[in-house]
Every structure is written in structure tokens, then in C-alpha cells.
Design a protein around this motif. Structure first.
Motif, PDB file in Angstrom:
ATOM      1  N   TYR A 238     -30.775  19.371  27.407  1.00  0.00           N
ATOM      2  CA  TYR A 238     -30.670  20.754  26.488  1.00  0.00           C
ATOM      3  C   TYR A 238     -31.962  22.035  26.464  1.00  0.00           C
ATOM      4  N   LEU A 239     -31.468  22.951  26.076  1.00  0.00           N
ATOM      5  CA  LEU A 239     -32.580  23.697  26.294  1.00  0.00           C
ATOM      6  C   LEU A 239     -32.523  24.746  24.685  1.00  0.00           C
ATOM      7  N   VAL A 240     -33.555  24.958  23.474  1.00  0.00           N
ATOM      8  CA  VAL A 240     -33.906  25.787  22.936  1.00  0.00           C
ATOM      9  C   VAL A 240     -34.128  26.621  22.834  1.00  0.00           C
ATOM     10  N   PHE A 241     -33.816  27.885  22.803  1.00  0.00           N
ATOM     11  CA  PHE A 241     -35.121  29.433  22.807  1.00  0.00           C
ATOM     12  C   PHE A 241     -34.874  29.099  21.658  1.00  0.00           C
ATOM     13  N   ILE A 242     -36.061  29.187  20.830  1.00  0.00           N
ATOM     14  CA  ILE A 242     -36.057  30.083  19.590  1.00  0.00           C
ATOM     15  C   ILE A 242     -37.586  31.083  19.389  1.00  0.00           C
ATOM     16  N   ASP A 243     -37.181  31.868  18.251  1.00  0.00           N
ATOM     17  CA  ASP A 243     -38.539  33.227  18.384  1.00  0.00           C
ATOM     18  C   ASP A 243     -39.929  32.404  17.366  1.00  0.00           C
ATOM     19  N   ALA A 244     -40.924  33.365  17.722  1.00  0.00           N
ATOM     20  CA  ALA A 244     -42.459  32.780  17.492  1.00  0.00           C
ATOM     21  C   ALA A 244     -42.656  33.095  15.653  1.00  0.00           C
ATOM     22  N   HIS A 245     -41.408  33.147  15.046  1.00  0.00           N
ATOM     23  CA  HIS A 245     -41.488  33.331  13.240  1.00  0.00           C
ATOM     24  C   HIS A 245     -39.915  32.445  12.797  1.00  0.00           C
ATOM     25  N   VAL A 246     -40.041  30.963  13.493  1.00  0.00           N
ATOM     26  CA  VAL A 246     -38.761  30.418  12.475  1.00  0.00           C
ATOM     27  C   VAL A 246     -39.249  29.423  12.348  1.00  0.00           C
ATOM     28  N   TRP A 247     -38.609  28.431  11.230  1.00  0.00           N
ATOM     29  CA  TRP A 247     -39.106  27.161  10.859  1.00  0.00           C
ATOM     30  C   TRP A 247     -37.656  26.731  10.222  1.00  0.00           C
ATOM     31  N   VAL A 248     -38.260  25.499  10.763  1.00  0.00           N
ATOM     32  CA  VAL A 248     -36.885  24.472  11.594  1.00  0.00           C
ATOM     33  C   VAL A 248     -36.983  23.530  10.253  1.00  0.00           C
ATOM     34  N   PRO A 249     -35.570  22.578   9.786  1.00  0.00           N
ATOM     35  CA  PRO A 249     -35.820  21.536   9.168  1.00  0.00           C
ATOM     36  C   PRO A 249     -36.543  19.784  10.012  1.00  0.00           C
ATOM     37  N   PRO A 250     -36.785  19.392   9.897  1.00  0.00           N
ATOM     38  CA  PRO A 250     -37.412  17.875  10.371  1.00  0.00           C
ATOM     39  C   PRO A 250     -35.308  17.438  11.061  1.00  0.00           C
ATOM     40  N   ASP A 251     -34.723  17.619  10.658  1.00  0.00           N
ATOM     41  CA  ASP A 251     -33.812  16.483  11.405  1.00  0.00           C
ATOM     42  C   ASP A 251     -32.814  18.133  12.751  1.00  0.00           C
ATOM     43  N   TRP A 252     -33.167  18.786  12.759  1.00  0.00           N
ATOM     44  CA  TRP A 252     -32.175  19.679  12.948  1.00  0.00           C
ATOM     45  C   TRP A 252     -31.739  19.497  14.330  1.00  0.00           C
ATOM     46  N   LEU A 253     -32.853  18.829  15.247  1.00  0.00           N
ATOM     47  CA  LEU A 253     -32.505  18.862  17.102  1.00  0.00           C
ATOM     48  C   LEU A 253     -31.186  17.229  16.758  1.00  0.00           C
ATOM     49  N   ALA A 254     -30.911  16.986  15.812  1.00  0.00           N
ATOM     50  CA  ALA A 254     -30.729  15.612  15.683  1.00  0.00           C
ATOM     51  C   ALA A 254     -28.777  16.016  15.845  1.00  0.00           C
ATOM     52  N   ARG A 255     -28.839  17.558  14.580  1.00  0.00           N
ATOM     53  CA  ARG A 255     -28.186  17.717  14.430  1.00  0.00           C
ATOM     54  C   ARG A 255     -27.287  18.084  15.480  1.00  0.00           C
TER      55      ARG A 255
END
Length: 287
Positions: A79-96
């Protein structure tokens, strides 16, 4: 091999890039790699060897879409995830995200809700267009996984096989603008499904100005290229009419007629499963 490849285009983001990378490195669950594509920053970061699963690449300096494609060409994840260089993610985001994509193999791409830094109660769940082809954020959906017309480029996950088979982000786009909108539109027209995850939210810094010089014509060129690639003649005419309010589109048209945009149009019209009338009707878009 990592399950996820997280691709972060960067151009003069400075400390925000480091905050984004640190946030991603705190992710729990599926294995992942991080690919930072520095698109010729005036002050490029130096991440080489700083973290074992973070790779820094020197981008082509042509804008967001080419930088994302360059990162994807080096990605190893399913899986590819594209995010901007000014984003904050929760620890379980990839699992979800993984749970949603595994639960429904017909889903090609998903996006979380996008919250506003400093006002995390303000969240958009996917995007749509209004009567002037301007984007509008969608409200919180009733279902946990909700189909939406457009996924925001600030954070979007896509199956790698879908990304590769669909051609990735538009290879002819330059600078900034419409890369996520054209990609979402094209995936729907090719017969794929896109959805937003109601119960996952990331935080995005919405800046009021770019930290680097931008060429305004890039934005309008990308919009017109998207229209010529996928819209019928009537809608192309509407886009040209809107552009005439802000810019002389003759130079944009001259460029489109000499690059590969018409080739793109022929290619996508031959293989798509739906046309733009279907798309506008499917999502109630008044354009």
C-alpha cells in the motif's frame, strides 16, 4: 518487505517535515518504510542515515505530482500512503487503513478525515466540487467507510497495483494544484471505488502562503489539463469560461496542444468504465 510505503514530498518545509516524519515513525502495527522526496528545496533537509527506515530522495523539482510519482517508483510496500510534509498522524492510523482495505478488496483508495491544526474539531471527510469546480469539504458521513468523489492529497492511501495500473498521479502536471482531484476523478472513471474513513482523523497544517515561489499558471494549466483529459466538450468549454475570468487561456491551450494531453485524453477515453456525466450524476455535482 514493508506493508506500507509512506511517501512525503517536501519543498522547504523545514521543521514541519521533521515533525511529520517523527509522527509517522511512532506508528504502530503494520510494517512500513518512509520515503521523503525533497523536490529541490532551497534548504534541503539531511535525513540520510538519521532513521533506519527513512529514505531521502532528490526529486525532479517539477512539483507535487512528479515528486509523488518519483517516490512511488522506489516504494516496496503493498500500500502507498501519500501525505503532506505538515501532517500529524495517530499511532494506529496504518492499522486502521489496512483493516479497511483488507475488509473490502473493491476499495482502491481511502483517506482519513482531515482536521485543521489548531482547531481539530473542524474536520473534512473527503472533497467534492461545486458549480464552479471549486472544492468543498464534506461533512462527517453516517457510515464508517463512505464513498466520496475526491480524496484529499494531504493524506491518501492507495493499493500499489491500482496506482501502477492507473498511471499514478498525472505525469504532465507541474507545480501545485489539482493533482489529487485529477487522480481521484481518473480512478472513479476507470471503475475503482474511493472512500473516506469516518473514525480516523489526521491533523493538517493549512498554510496561508507557500514557503517557496509558485507559478500561478501551473494551477490553471493543471485544471485545464484535467478537463481536457476527462471531460466532455461542454464541460471543457465551461472550464475555459471560468479561466477567462482570471487568466488568458490561449497560452495554456497552446501548451496543451503541443504536449501529451490529447494523447492522454484518447488513452483514458478508450479504457474508462464511466464517463464524466456518470461521475457528476453519481455524486450530485452541479457542473
Amino acid at each position: 518487505m514493508p506493508e506500507f510505503s509512506i511517501i512525503i514530498p517536501n519543498k522547504d518545509e523545514g521543521e514541519r517535515l521533521l515533525q511529520t516524519v517523527r509522527s509517522v515513525l511512532d506508528s504502530q502495527g503494520p510494517s512500513f518504510e518512509v520515503i521523503v522526496v525533497d523536490d529541490r528545496s532551497r534548504r534541503p533537509p539531511d535525513l540520510h542515515g538519521r532513521w533506519p527506515n527513512v529514505t531521502q530522495l532528490d526529486g525532479p523539482g517539477l512539483g507535487v505530482a512528479p515528486a509523488r510519482n518519483f517516490g512511488a517508483s522506489r516504494a516496496r510496500g503493498r500500500y502507498l500512503v501519500f501525505i503532506d510534509a505538515h501532517v500529524w498522524v495517530p499511532p494506529d492510523w496504518l492499522a486502521r487503513i489496512e483493516r479497511a482495505l483488507r475488509a473490502d478488496p473493491t476499495l482502491a483508495a481511502v483517506s482519513p478525515g482531515i482536521a485543521v491544526e489548531g482547531d481539530v474539531g473542524t474536520v473534512g471527510w473527503g472533497l467534492t466540487w461545486d458549480e464552479r469546480l471549486s472544492i468543498r469539504w464534506l461533512p462527517r458521513p453516517e457510515s464508517a467507510v463512505a464513498e466520496v468523489p475526491l480524496l484529499p492529497g494531504g493524506c491518501v492511501a492507495v493499493r500499489k497495483e491500482v496506482f501502477d495500473s492507473s498511471g499514478g498521479f498525472n505525469r504532465g502536471f507541474r507545480g501545485h494544484g489539482y493533482d489529487d482531484q485529477e487522480f481521484s476523478l481518473r480512478l472513479w472513471l476507470l471503475g475503482h471505488r474511493l472512500a473516506c474513513l469516518r473514525d480516523l482523523t489526521v491533523v493538517h497544517h493549512f498554510r496561508t502562503e507557500f514557503p517557496y515561489p509558485v507559478e500561478p499558471w501551473h494551477h490553471y494549466y493543471n485544471q485545464l489539463r484535467m478537463a481536457v483529459s476527462h471531460f466532455n466538450e461542454e464541460r471543457i468549454g465551461k472550464v475555459l469560461s471560468l479561466l477567462r475570468d482570471v487568466i488568458d487561456p490561449s497560452l495554456l491551450l497552446a501548451r496543451l496542444f503541443t504536449d501529451d494531453t490529447l494523447e492522454d485524453r484518447r488513452r483514458w477515453l478508450e479504457v474508462r468504465a464511466h464517463d464524466d456525466d456518470w461521475f457528476m450524476s453519481r455524486f450530485g455535482i452541479p457542473f
